[in-house]
Scaffold this motif. Structure first.
Motif, PDB file in Angstrom:
ATOM      1  N   GLU A 136      -3.210  -4.311   4.897  1.00 58.73           N
ATOM      2  CA  GLU A 136      -2.339  -3.873   3.669  1.00 58.73           C
ATOM      3  C   GLU A 136      -1.081  -4.674   3.834  1.00 58.73           C
ATOM      4  OE1 GLU A 136      -1.995   0.073   3.547  1.00 58.73           O
ATOM      5  OE2 GLU A 136      -3.852   0.440   3.358  1.00 58.73           O
ATOM      6  N   GLY A 139       4.351  -3.704   0.792  1.00 64.72           N
ATOM      7  CA  GLY A 139       4.693  -3.205  -0.416  1.00 64.72           C
ATOM      8  C   GLY A 139       6.010  -3.731  -0.910  1.00 64.72           C
ATOM      9  N   CYS A 140       6.533  -3.262  -2.103  1.00 61.76           N
ATOM     10  CA  CYS A 140       7.617  -3.821  -2.603  1.00 61.76           C
ATOM     11  C   CYS A 140       8.965  -3.560  -2.063  1.00 61.76           C
ATOM     12  CB  CYS A 140       7.580  -3.499  -4.261  1.00 61.76           C
ATOM     13  SG  CYS A 140       6.198  -4.219  -5.128  1.00 61.76           S
ATOM     14  N   CYS A 171       3.891  -7.660  -2.648  1.00 60.55           N
ATOM     15  CA  CYS A 171       3.325  -6.465  -3.339  1.00 60.55           C
ATOM     16  C   CYS A 171       2.673  -7.306  -4.620  1.00 60.55           C
ATOM     17  CB  CYS A 171       4.075  -5.313  -3.689  1.00 60.55           C
ATOM     18  SG  CYS A 171       5.722  -5.696  -4.517  1.00 60.55           S
ATOM     19  N   ASN A 172       1.974  -6.315  -5.289  1.00 61.93           N
ATOM     20  CA  ASN A 172       1.362  -6.648  -6.585  1.00 61.93           C
ATOM     21  C   ASN A 172       0.457  -8.206  -6.405  1.00 61.93           C
ATOM     22  OD1 ASN A 172       2.190  -4.311  -7.837  1.00 61.93           O
ATOM     23  ND2 ASN A 172       4.063  -5.050  -8.168  1.00 61.93           N
ATOM     24  N   PRO A 173      -0.385  -8.471  -5.689  1.00 59.50           N
ATOM     25  CA  PRO A 173      -0.677  -7.662  -4.686  1.00 59.50           C
ATOM     26  C   PRO A 173      -0.001  -8.295  -3.449  1.00 59.50           C
ATOM     27  CG  PRO A 173      -2.590  -9.243  -4.846  1.00 59.50           C
ATOM     28  CD  PRO A 173      -1.168  -9.594  -6.078  1.00 59.50           C
ATOM     29  N   THR A 243      -6.853  -5.956  -3.851  1.00 60.42           N
ATOM     30  CA  THR A 243      -6.724  -4.669  -4.788  1.00 60.42           C
ATOM     31  C   THR A 243      -5.343  -4.248  -4.512  1.00 60.42           C
ATOM     32  OG1 THR A 243      -7.697  -3.363  -3.130  1.00 60.42           O
ATOM     33  CG2 THR A 243      -9.031  -4.194  -4.523  1.00 60.42           C
ATOM     34  N   ALA A 244      -4.868  -3.544  -5.283  1.00 66.94           N
ATOM     35  CA  ALA A 244      -3.471  -2.676  -5.060  1.00 66.94           C
ATOM     36  C   ALA A 244      -3.770  -1.261  -5.187  1.00 66.94           C
ATOM     37  CB  ALA A 244      -2.884  -3.289  -6.460  1.00 66.94           C
ATOM     38  N   GLN A 245      -3.064  -0.841  -4.221  1.00 62.98           N
ATOM     39  CA  GLN A 245      -2.837   0.805  -3.803  1.00 62.98           C
ATOM     40  C   GLN A 245      -1.578   1.112  -4.120  1.00 62.98           C
ATOM     41  OE1 GLN A 245      -4.971   2.103  -0.558  1.00 62.98           O
ATOM     42  NE2 GLN A 245      -6.934   1.388  -1.055  1.00 62.98           N
ATOM     43  N   ASP A 247       2.216   0.156  -4.489  1.00 61.34           N
ATOM     44  CA  ASP A 247       2.618  -1.203  -4.642  1.00 61.34           C
ATOM     45  C   ASP A 247       2.449  -1.938  -3.327  1.00 61.34           C
ATOM     46  OD1 ASP A 247       3.796   0.250  -2.587  1.00 61.34           O
ATOM     47  OD2 ASP A 247       5.978  -0.302  -3.047  1.00 61.34           O
ATOM     48  N   ARG A 248       1.351  -1.535  -2.839  1.00 60.69           N
ATOM     49  CA  ARG A 248       0.750  -2.261  -1.745  1.00 60.69           C
ATOM     50  C   ARG A 248      -0.438  -3.130  -2.059  1.00 60.69           C
ATOM     51  NH1 ARG A 248       2.251  -0.475   3.508  1.00 60.69           N
ATOM     52  NH2 ARG A 248       3.840   1.258   3.575  1.00 60.69           N
ATOM     53  N   GLY A 249      -0.772  -4.295  -1.549  1.00 59.79           N
ATOM     54  CA  GLY A 249      -1.910  -5.143  -1.543  1.00 59.79           C
ATOM     55  C   GLY A 249      -2.873  -4.708  -0.551  1.00 59.79           C
TER      56      GLY A 249
END
Length: 261
Positions: A136, A139-140, A171-173, A243-245, A247-249
């Protein structure tokens, strides 16, 4: 009118000659021409003229209709001929494009390297095959200042910084970054020789946006490997899903590695 007494005389009627004796009685014969009804005659003539005029009008209408029909048929025939010509031109264009594509495919096939093989070169030994990892991005919130590391030697996700070969960030992803020599290859089943050829002819430089189906090969640093007491490797990494969860890829990875002799 009373009979008229005549003296002896000769009376010619037509071609016959009749001799009348004296004292014969001559009866007067009156001949009147037949009386002609001029009004009826005019009406008949007028009727005939009307019938003739109607017939002429009908013939004219038929001729006009036939002319229009012939004109429409000619126009439709011309339109059909144009459509046929257009279709033929389109077929010719498609055939030409198909021929060009076939030629291009043949050129690419002749110029492309040997199809990847699952059998490694005899000079390379397998380090590991099809190891699956999930990693993972941070995140952003970190704005790219923090990363998640992948270690190719063990292999391991969320590796320590001094053992990290590829870093995931953003992030994103998210994206991938590495200082190793690298190139894109068709699949993780490519051979070390394929990787070396791609590195020579089409190297890539990270960071690169993460995307499902992306397959990269990496050559680890020989000096770093020696300092860590491990062998230098050629590593193939496939991004099987991205995939994205929040703001985490989230990346699902498959890794295959070969030891460099």
């Amino acid at each position: 009118m009373p009979p008229i007494g005549i003296a002896k005389s000769t009376l010619r009627i037509g071609r016959a000659t009749h001799t009348a004796a004296e004292g014969d009685t001559l009866v007067a014969i009156h001949s009147y021409p037949p009386k002609i009804d001029q009004k009826a005659r005019l009406e008949r003539v007028e009727l005939k003229l009307k019938v003739a005029a109607a017939a002429i009008g009908l013939l004219t209408a038929i001729a006009t209709t036939l002319g229009v029909a012939v004109g429409l048929f000619a126009k439709r025939n011309d339109a059909a001929s144009q459509q046929v010509d257009t279709s033929r031109q389109q077929v010719q264009v498609l055939e030409s494009q198909n021929a060009s594509l076939k030629k291009r495919v043949a050129e690419l096939e002749s110029a492309s390297p040997t199809r990847p093989s699952t059998t490694p070169s005899p000079t390379y030994s397998a380090a590991y095959q099809r190891q699956h990892l999930r990693a993972e991005t941070p995140g952003c919130v970190d704005n790219g200042n923090f990363t998640t590391g992948i270690d190719f030697d063990e292999p391991r996700a969320d590796a320590a910084s001094d053992r990290t070969d590829v870093r995931l960030s953003g992030c994103n992803p998210g994206s991938l970054n590495s200082s190793l020599t690298q190139a894109a290859v068709p699949s993780v089943d490519a051979t070390p020789a394929d990787c070396l050829e791609q590195v020579r002819t089409q190297p890539v430089h990270l960071p690169i946006a993460a995307a499902k189906g992306l397959v990269l090969c990496f050559i680890t640093d020989s000096k770093t490997a020696a300092s860590q007491g491990v062998k230098q490797k050629i590593v193939f990494m496939s991004l099987d899903s991205v995939t994205a969860q929040g703001d985490r890829g989230v990346f699902d990875l498959t890794l295959t590695a070969w030891n460099v002799p």
